[in-house]
Design a protein around this motif. Structure first.
Motif, PDB file in Angstrom:
ATOM      1  N   GLY A 196      31.437  30.854  38.331  1.00 23.15           N
ATOM      2  CA  GLY A 196      31.871  29.524  38.713  1.00 23.15           C
ATOM      3  C   GLY A 196      33.288  29.506  39.247  1.00 23.15           C
ATOM      4  N   PRO A 197      33.740  28.335  39.698  1.00 25.28           N
ATOM      5  CA  PRO A 197      35.098  28.220  40.242  1.00 25.28           C
ATOM      6  C   PRO A 197      36.146  28.528  39.182  1.00 25.28           C
ATOM      7  CG  PRO A 197      34.099  26.053  39.955  1.00 25.28           C
ATOM      8  CD  PRO A 197      33.024  27.046  39.724  1.00 25.28           C
ATOM      9  N   ALA A 198      37.225  29.171  39.604  1.00 27.11           N
ATOM     10  CA  ALA A 198      38.261  29.579  38.653  1.00 27.11           C
ATOM     11  C   ALA A 198      39.602  29.697  39.358  1.00 27.11           C
ATOM     12  CB  ALA A 198      37.899  30.914  37.999  1.00 27.11           C
ATOM     13  N   ILE A 199      40.657  29.507  38.600  1.00 27.48           N
ATOM     14  CA  ILE A 199      42.004  29.848  39.041  1.00 27.48           C
ATOM     15  C   ILE A 199      42.381  31.130  38.318  1.00 27.48           C
ATOM     16  CG2 ILE A 199      44.433  29.176  39.006  1.00 27.48           C
ATOM     17  CD1 ILE A 199      43.545  26.279  39.290  1.00 27.48           C
ATOM     18  N   ILE A 200      42.775  32.139  39.085  1.00 22.60           N
ATOM     19  CA  ILE A 200      43.056  33.467  38.542  1.00 22.60           C
ATOM     20  C   ILE A 200      44.529  33.780  38.769  1.00 22.60           C
ATOM     21  CG2 ILE A 200      42.448  35.913  38.639  1.00 22.60           C
ATOM     22  CD1 ILE A 200      39.735  35.016  39.870  1.00 22.60           C
ATOM     23  N   LEU A 201      45.241  34.080  37.706  1.00 22.71           N
ATOM     24  CA  LEU A 201      46.668  34.390  37.763  1.00 22.71           C
ATOM     25  C   LEU A 201      46.866  35.891  37.565  1.00 22.71           C
ATOM     26  CD1 LEU A 201      47.916  31.482  35.446  1.00 22.71           C
ATOM     27  CD2 LEU A 201      47.598  31.438  37.936  1.00 22.71           C
ATOM     28  N   ALA A 202      47.725  36.479  38.388  1.00 25.43           N
ATOM     29  CA  ALA A 202      48.010  37.915  38.285  1.00 25.43           C
ATOM     30  C   ALA A 202      49.503  38.115  38.498  1.00 25.43           C
ATOM     31  CB  ALA A 202      47.206  38.703  39.311  1.00 25.43           C
ATOM     32  N   ASN A 203      50.272  38.072  37.416  1.00 24.44           N
ATOM     33  CA  ASN A 203      51.713  38.266  37.490  1.00 24.44           C
ATOM     34  C   ASN A 203      52.052  39.687  37.060  1.00 24.44           C
ATOM     35  OD1 ASN A 203      54.550  37.239  37.693  1.00 24.44           O
ATOM     36  ND2 ASN A 203      54.551  37.812  35.530  1.00 24.44           N
ATOM     37  N   GLU A 204      52.653  40.454  37.958  1.00 25.09           N
ATOM     38  CA  GLU A 204      52.976  41.860  37.706  1.00 25.09           C
ATOM     39  C   GLU A 204      51.744  42.604  37.203  1.00 25.09           C
ATOM     40  OE1 GLU A 204      56.740  43.277  36.394  1.00 25.09           O
ATOM     41  OE2 GLU A 204      57.587  41.257  36.300  1.00 25.09           O
ATOM     42  N   PHE A 205      50.679  42.503  37.953  1.00 28.60           N
ATOM     43  CA  PHE A 205      49.428  43.163  37.596  1.00 28.60           C
ATOM     44  C   PHE A 205      49.046  44.237  38.611  1.00 28.60           C
ATOM     45  CE2 PHE A 205      44.758  43.382  37.959  1.00 28.60           C
ATOM     46  CZ  PHE A 205      44.462  43.835  36.677  1.00 28.60           C
ATOM     47  N   PHE A 206      49.070  43.901  39.894  1.00 34.11           N
ATOM     48  CA  PHE A 206      48.634  44.857  40.908  1.00 34.11           C
ATOM     49  C   PHE A 206      49.561  46.066  40.995  1.00 34.11           C
ATOM     50  CE2 PHE A 206      46.150  41.202  42.249  1.00 34.11           C
ATOM     51  CZ  PHE A 206      44.966  41.786  42.674  1.00 34.11           C
TER      52      PHE A 206
END
Length: 356
Positions: free
Chosen positions: A144-154
């Motif tokens: 389903g729809p989502a907001i995905i946060l990636a802080n200092e992850f990649f």
């Protein structure tokens, strides 16, 4: 040599040199000796400090951003809010507080993708009572729809490296020196299929793990809806150079000196990640400098509201945090860190980014 270093050296003696990507994966994720498996690396007693740990304002603004994007998504109920590599859970806690302040009564379903048992325990303590759920990978996230946060992850996903020689691009590897210590070297044979132009001696990084994850997330966003917000230190244009680095005790260290005892990262190639997402049909917003992004979200106004209830020492701390988060000079995060959003093509302009 660290325990993991001895294990890696034995592996190399038995099977030969390994790629930089496998070395990174072992250093960070080894089930017994991996860096993120064995410690809390954050804060003054750790090896580095992330933006959410510098000030509550960072996570609060991300929460406000999420509330606005939730509106653009048509207010799915509940809001599925995902964080990749959530540290101690500080960003998620601050974002949830801001979301619930902006939208009293809204339902939020927090989901955290975490592989470190030490950090997961810290997250569980901080987020107790929020209904948070934990995942080892993105495949187990709810649809389903989502907001995905990636802080200092990649920046901590394994990367392959190649050096240009007259015979082609040779993969950089970790092998053993004559004394049995770990050392960088090159594969004797060029890697087929790499035809990028570059001068002799140029070093090229290919973030294979990050690009694969970005493609997967972009496909999800295009088919199920939502947005990814990626914040990391990196560059917006492709280039050559070695950005692999180790951090220990808030200082740069030799990446080969103590495997499993120091954090390993690399500068994120935002251009490559954007291209990977666009190939799946996603829309790209940014990247922009972190300082500009936070300013556009109202960092100054939020700071003034906090300072109105603060004493002199607290006001000074708020000002210092703003400088750390937004200063474009070498000592600040303002321009070193970039912010990019990825969404389905129908979502439209997102806050914090210039209109296309």
């Amino acid at each position: 040599m660290s325990p993991l270093g001895a294990e890696i050296a034995a592996l190399i003696r038995q099977n030969g040199p390994i790629g930089v990507d496998r070395y990174m994966a072992l250093c960070l994720g080894h089930p017994v000796h991996g860096y993120y498996r064995t410690r809390d690396p954050l804060g003054a007693r750790g090896d580095f400090t992330t933006a959410p740990e510098i000030s509550q304002m960072f996570g609060e603004l991300i929460g406000a951003w999420s509330a606005y994007v939730h509106e653009l998504m048509g207010r799915p109920d509940p809001l599925v809010l995902v964080e990749l590599g959530p540290g101690r859970g500080t960003l998620m806690a601050d974002a949830l507080r801001a979301l619930r302040s902006a939208r009293p009564g809204m339902r939020v379903a927090p989901h955290l993708v975490e592989t470190s048992p030490v950090l997961r325990a810290a997250q569980e303590r901080l987020l107790a009572g929020t209904g948070a759920a934990w995942h080892a990978d993105i495949e187990s996230l709810p649809p389903g729809p989502a907001i995905i946060l990636a802080n200092e992850f990649f920046d901590c996903l394994p990367v392959r490296q190649f050096e240009r020689r007259p015979t082609g691009w040779h993969e950089r590897q970790v092998g053993l020196d004559p004394q049995g210590g770990l050392a960088f070297g090159l594969s004797p044979e060029p890697t087929p299929g790499l035809d990028a132009d570059g001068p002799d001696g140029a070093l090229m990084s290919v973030p294979t793990a990050g690009l694969a994850l970005m493609r997967s997330l972009a496909r999800r966003l295009c088919t199920q809806g939502g947005s990814l917000l990626a914040i990391d230190y990196g560059h917006v244009r492709p280039g050559f150079g070695d950005t692999l680095q180790a951090l220990s005790g808030h200082r740069f260290a030799d990446p080969l000196a103590a495997p499993g005892e120091a954090d390993l990262t690399h500068h994120v190639d935002f251009a490559a990640h954007a291209k990977a997402a666009q190939a799946e049909g996603a829309a790209i917003h940014g990247p922009v400098d972190q300082g500009d992004f936070l300013a556009a979200l109202g960092l100054g106004a939020r700071a003034e509201r906090l300072k109105a209830r603060a004493n002199a020492a607290q006001s000074a701390a708020i000002d210092a945090a703003i400088t750390r988060l937004t200063d474009p000079s070498r000592g600040g995060m303002g321009s070193l860190f970039k912010v990019m959003a990825v969404s389905g093509p129908a979502l439209g302009p997102l806050p914090g980014f210039p209109a296309a």
